[in-house]
Design a protein around this motif. Structure first.
Motif: not given
Ligand code: SF4
Ligand code: 5AD
Length: 567
Positions: A1-4, A262-264, A266-271
């Motif tokens: 994620m998030f990869d933060i 931000g983030c592009d 689009a991991c399927s679980y992530c807001v």
């Molecule tokens: Fe990390 Fe994936 Fe979420 Fe982006 S969408 S913040 S890569 S977990």
């Protein structure tokens, strides 16, 4: 994620695991160890235990929250700011504070003393979001325990008002704050995700603002002061990154610096792609300029932040690669440590490992969330790499000329995860030998594709898998940390424990006081150590590891370093 990555709520503070099978960290990351007395966060301590005046570099305001004011402060009002969630949020709060301080607001440490109460929120998992609403619930007018004692009785609202709609100044049905009432605002990911629905759920809130609109906060607060009851800032389509002239940094030696927002992915679980919008990078020139200013201001450690920090794409003609940027930051005179979090495996390459190998100031630690050890689950998560591809990246680090500490994030109980797939995650831990892992139960989130996936894993099963995973990782960490016993490592002194060891024998039988300190190694491990002299917070000392737990190292200031100092 998030990869933060590193979230406070996960126990990232000290790396100490929470007891229940909850979202938990075994990673020794985040803020300085709880072992310290907190002085490290606010003040610079001198050898004699006194306090140096705060550093006055650009990009930094007074070290104390109480009474910290911009030079042209005209007593505008006071604000209280509480932060939930990850380091990105922590740093956003530093910037929000900077923006408000620059406009003459004063930061206070209690809600009671504040005119404006702001919550910078996290919605990554349901629990984090719930926590925010329970905090807001404390303000419910009419509650005996309500914090909003005055407002509870003076809020007026017409029955006909749509609770979700922002009202015009003085419009019929507008909620009016009485004299002395507080203005309550919700910032961050919950604000972005829930938007105006927050007004319906907590009508005493008057400001809802996502991270892309923080720059406009003073104007938004001014609007509220003019009598407007509700204001929102919910755009995410800005191509600006949130840069500010003044950032009120909480730590006097380690500066956080967002290089990509931000983030592009689009991991399927992530807001996050919904709450923080698309990726926007800062120019390398502006980053380097800020690092130079930070170094001039006395900072020695810089931590580059981004949800996917290594997806950094320099928008200027210079087109500096992320690995080049790491080197350039490390070369700024005065900078001793450069950290970066969080890396996405897709954009993690040999060049980053080579930079770490070549430049000692780039810390020997990579946070590389894997999420699952099963290629099938990774595909369902839309992570864009297979187990094998991930392990190839890990091999680059295992074969590096410098030891590199690897930490990760893991999710158990993703929809459809079979027992065998879970076991693939366990076997991945054996392969990689992580130095820390943030482990989570899958939490269904609004707007995410995985919300609609079949084969939901029952809560008890998720809890069981989490407990098994954590136990395994705990043992790996115990063994890895024990292997360091006898080595001498460099530690930044970040905290001092209040307790002092009773005197023990000095050279000629004389009494010597030994005090207890804490800090982080370059590999980001928490080190609790003793020293026979008064250390200086913010200094770097050589510490010999004498024992270890799964979450921290125990050491003593190396004898040869002591001897050198006496020369
Ligand atoms: Fe990390 Fe994936 Fe979420 Fe982006 S969408 S913040 S890569 S977990
Ligand atoms: N459920 C559980 N964990 C999640 N994370 C992100 N979204 C979710 C979710 N819906 C975790 C990932 C990410 C970390 C910061 O939070 O492991 O890397």
């Amino acid at each position: 994620m998030f990869d933060i990555g590193v979230e406070r709520l996960m126990g990232g503070g000290t790396g100490v695991p929470t007891s229940g099978p909850q979202e938990t960290s075994f990673a020794g990351q985040g803020e300085p160890s709880g072992n310290g007395d907190g002085a490290g966060k606010r003040q610079r301590q001198t050898h004699d235990g006194g306090v140096k005046p705060p550093l006055h570099g650009i990009g930094k305001t007074d070290g104390e929250k109480h009474g910290s004011e911009a030079p042209h402060s005209q007593g505008r009002g006071t604000f209280y700011l509480e932060t939930f969630g990850c380091q990105m949020n922590e740093h956003d709060s530093e910037k929000v504070a900077g923006v408000l301080l620059a406009r003459g607001y004063r930061q206070v440490e209690t809600v009671e003393a504040a005119d404006v109460v702001l919550y910078n929120t996290c919605s990554i998992r349901e629990k984090a979001a719930q926590k925010v609403f329970s905090r807001l619930g404390e303000w419910r007018p009419g509650l005996e325990s309500s914090r909003l004692t005055v407002a509870g009785s003076t809020f007026q609202r017409s029955e006909s008002q749509d609770p979700g709609s922002p009202s015009e100044p003085g419009a019929p049905g507008a909620l009016h704050r009485g004299k002395g009432e507080k203005l309550i605002g919700v910032l961050g990911c919950v604000a972005q995700q829930e938007g105006e629905k927050i007004f319906a759920r907590a009508p005493w809130v008057s400001l809802v603002c996502g991270s892309a609109s923080y720059r406009k906060l003073p104007e938004m607060i001014a609007e509220l002061e003019r009598g407007n009851r509700r204001v929102t800032g919910l755009d995410t389509d800005t191509d600006e990154t949130f840069e500010t002239e003044i950032t009120r940094r909480d730590n006097p030696w380690r500066a956080y610096l967002t290089i990509i927002e931000g983030c592009d992915k689009a991991c399927s679980y992530c807001v996050v792609p919904f709450t923080r919008g698309p990726e926007r990078s800062r120019t390398s020139a502006s980053i380097l300029e800020e690092v130079r200013q930070l170094a001039d201001g006395g900072y020695t450690e810089v931590q580059l932040l981004g949800q996917t920090v290594n997806s950094y794409a320099d928008p200027s003609a210079r087109k500096m690669r992320f690995s080049e940027l790491l080197v350039a930051v490390a070369e700024v005179p005065g900078i001793r440590r450069v950290r970066f979090t969080t890396s996405h495996p897709r954009d993690f390459g040999k060049d980053i490992v080579e930079a770490i190998e070549a430049v000692p100031a780039i810390c020997e630690h990579v946070h590389l969330p894997v999420q699952s050890g099963s290629t099938r689950v990774l595909k369902a998560m839309a992570r864009t790499y297979t187990r094998e591809e991930y392990l190839e990246k890990v091999a680059l680090m295992h074969n590096a000329k410098r030891p590199i500490s690897i930490t990760t994030d893991l999710i158990v109980g993703f929809p459809g995860e079979t027992e065998m797939e879970f076991e693939e995650t366990l076997s991945l831990l054996d392969h990689v030998q992580y130095d820390g892992a943030f482990c989570f139960k899958y939490s269904p989130r609004p707007n995410t594709p995985s919300l609609k996936m079949a084969d939901v894993i029952p809560e008890e099963e998720k809890s069981r898998r989490l407990a098994v995973l954590m136990e395994k990782q705990r043992e790996i960490q115990r063994a890895r940390n024990l292997r360091l016993v006898g080595e001498t490592v460099e530690v930044m002194v970040e905290g001092k424990s209040k307790k002092e060891h009773p005197s023990i024998g000095g050279a000629n039988g004389s009494a010597v006081r030994v005090s207890q300190w804490s800090g982080h190694t370059s590999s980001n491990k928490v080190m609790n150590f003793t020293s026979r002299r008064e250390e200086s917070l913010g200094d770097y000392v050589r510490v010999k590891v004498v024992s270890a737990t799964p979450n921290s190292l125990v050491g003593e200031v190396a004898v040869e370093a002591e001897a050198r100092r006496k020369d």
